[in-house]
Design a protein around this motif. Structure first.
Motif, PDB file in Angstrom:
ATOM      1  N   ALA A   1      -6.275   9.923  -5.196  1.00  0.00           N
ATOM      2  CA  ALA A   1      -6.767   8.863  -5.876  1.00  0.00           C
ATOM      3  C   ALA A   1      -8.225   9.298  -4.878  1.00  0.00           C
ATOM      4  CB  ALA A   1      -6.535   7.862  -5.589  1.00  0.00           C
ATOM      5  N   THR A   2      -7.771   9.801  -3.205  1.00  0.00           N
ATOM      6  CA  THR A   2      -9.208  10.074  -3.056  1.00  0.00           C
ATOM      7  C   THR A   2      -9.231  11.339  -2.064  1.00  0.00           C
ATOM      8  OG1 THR A   2      -8.138   9.372  -1.073  1.00  0.00           O
ATOM      9  CG2 THR A   2      -9.418   8.137  -2.223  1.00  0.00           C
TER      10      THR A   2
ATOM     11  N   PRO B   1       0.796  -1.602   0.070  1.00  0.00           N
ATOM     12  CA  PRO B   1      -0.235  -0.007  -0.144  1.00  0.00           C
ATOM     13  C   PRO B   1       0.654   0.923  -0.135  1.00  0.00           C
ATOM     14  CG  PRO B   1       0.180  -0.841   2.486  1.00  0.00           C
ATOM     15  CD  PRO B   1       0.684  -2.192   1.095  1.00  0.00           C
ATOM     16  N   CYS B   2       0.828   2.092  -0.836  1.00  0.00           N
ATOM     17  CA  CYS B   2       1.533   3.705  -1.320  1.00  0.00           C
ATOM     18  C   CYS B   2      -0.153   4.436  -0.919  1.00  0.00           C
ATOM     19  CB  CYS B   2       1.589   3.710  -2.551  1.00  0.00           C
ATOM     20  SG  CYS B   2       2.559   5.322  -2.766  1.00  0.00           S
ATOM     21  N   PRO B   3       0.697   5.039   0.671  1.00  0.00           N
ATOM     22  CA  PRO B   3      -0.385   6.071   1.253  1.00  0.00           C
ATOM     23  C   PRO B   3      -0.430   7.574   0.336  1.00  0.00           C
ATOM     24  CG  PRO B   3       1.424   6.451   2.685  1.00  0.00           C
ATOM     25  CD  PRO B   3       1.810   4.942   1.770  1.00  0.00           C
TER      26      PRO B   3
ATOM     27  N   PRO C   1      -2.232  16.653   3.408  1.00  0.00           N
ATOM     28  CA  PRO C   1      -1.158  17.229   1.959  1.00  0.00           C
ATOM     29  C   PRO C   1      -0.686  19.028   3.358  1.00  0.00           C
ATOM     30  CG  PRO C   1      -3.278  17.558   3.090  1.00  0.00           C
ATOM     31  CD  PRO C   1      -3.074  16.231   3.946  1.00  0.00           C
ATOM     32  N   ALA C   2       0.473  19.394   2.569  1.00  0.00           N
ATOM     33  CA  ALA C   2       0.453  20.791   2.907  1.00  0.00           C
ATOM     34  C   ALA C   2       0.501  21.862   1.365  1.00  0.00           C
ATOM     35  CB  ALA C   2       3.002  20.668   2.372  1.00  0.00           C
ATOM     36  N   ARG C   3      -0.128  22.759   2.387  1.00  0.00           N
ATOM     37  CA  ARG C   3      -1.426  23.286   1.146  1.00  0.00           C
ATOM     38  C   ARG C   3      -0.632  24.657   1.164  1.00  0.00           C
ATOM     39  NH1 ARG C   3      -5.582  21.031  -0.496  1.00  0.00           N
ATOM     40  NH2 ARG C   3      -6.678  19.397   0.556  1.00  0.00           N
ATOM     41  N   ASP C   4      -0.566  26.113   0.214  1.00  0.00           N
ATOM     42  CA  ASP C   4      -0.217  27.062   0.267  1.00  0.00           C
ATOM     43  C   ASP C   4      -1.045  27.822   0.772  1.00  0.00           C
ATOM     44  OD1 ASP C   4      -1.926  27.347  -2.249  1.00  0.00           O
ATOM     45  OD2 ASP C   4      -0.017  27.079  -3.401  1.00  0.00           O
ATOM     46  N   LYS C   5      -1.136  30.005   0.023  1.00  0.00           N
ATOM     47  CA  LYS C   5      -1.802  30.032   0.394  1.00  0.00           C
ATOM     48  C   LYS C   5      -3.004  30.334  -0.694  1.00  0.00           C
ATOM     49  CE  LYS C   5       1.143  33.888   2.699  1.00  0.00           C
ATOM     50  NZ  LYS C   5       1.829  35.141   2.826  1.00  0.00           N
TER      51      LYS C   5
END
Length: 238
Positions: A204-205, A196-198, A230-234
């Motif tokens: 995918a989800t 399994p690859c997180p 997840p790392a999100r930008d502004k």
């Protein structure tokens, strides 16, 4: 130490030097002045400044060489080059060396003030970003679990000290490599359900994932829990 924004002016023309000194002092800036490059670089060693205004055609050291020295020794200081004899090549070189801007004499004083304010704001933002990154680095480097920043094409962008030690590589060797190569010694991404690859499941989800993986380390099989967030930008983009 003064709380004023400090500016070092390097200008060999006495009249222009006095005029700029008077104008910028009246606008609340703390001013240091030098009539040649050597004097200006000597002042930099003694006085903490936010910004350097330097003439391009100084009698001893060119403004380009001043810029090069400032950025090599004091990279946080912003530099604006002033010149009465601009060339395309000198403008390109100044930009490539990190000059904030390049103004042709005679310049409009309001234009110069606008450039100064923008340069100072850039320095402030850069310093806030540096401090933020340093704080993040201090926190993550002290964590005894592996942390990897991985792009959506499986490339490793950053790793904390624990991850580097576990991989037995340097950060330079890790960054740019695919996670499946560095971590699993594979030629392609892990395949579920056996492996399994997180990250694959997250892509995918769109949901954070936690999986358990069996790792073979030096002939010893261990079970590792892997968490992906997840790392999100502004803008909210991953």
């Amino acid at each position: 130490m003064s709380n004023k924004t400090s500016i070092l002016l390097i200008e060999d023309n006495a009249g222009q030097r006095r005029t700029l000194f008077d104008i910028l002092t009246s606008r609340g800036f703390e001013m240091f002045v030098a009539e040649n490059g050597a004097e200006g670089l000597a002042l930099l060693k003694e006085k903490p400044v936010n910004l350097v205004l330097t003439d391009l055609g100084l009698p001893d050291i060119s403004g380009i060489d001043i810029l090069r020295e400032v950025k090599a020794v004091y990279p946080a200081i912003q530099v604006i080059i002033l010149t009465g004899s601009a060339t395309f090549d000198s403008a390109v070189e100044a930009t490539n060396l990190g000059a904030f801007s390049y103004l042709l004499k005679p310049y409009d004083i309001d234009q110069l003030l606008m450039h100064i304010q923008r340069a100072i704001e850039k320095q402030r933002v850069d310093e806030e970003l540096r401090v933020s990154r340093q704080m993040l680095d201090d926190v993550t480097q002290g964590i005894t679990e592996s942390i990897l920043l991985i792009s959506m094409d499986y490339r490793i962008l950053w790793a904390n000290r624990t991850a580097i030690d576990q991989a037995g590589l340097t950060l330079d060797q890790i960054v740019g490599s695919s996670c499946y190569i560095t971590i699993h010694d594979r030629g392609s991404a892990c395949e579920p359900p056996a492996e399994p690859c997180p990250l694959r499941e997250f892509l995918a989800t769109g949901n954070s994932r936690t999986v358990q993986r069996r790792h073979d380390q030096d002939g010893n099989e261990t079970v590792v829990e892997v968490n992906v967030y997840p790392a999100r930008d502004k803008a909210g983009d991953i």
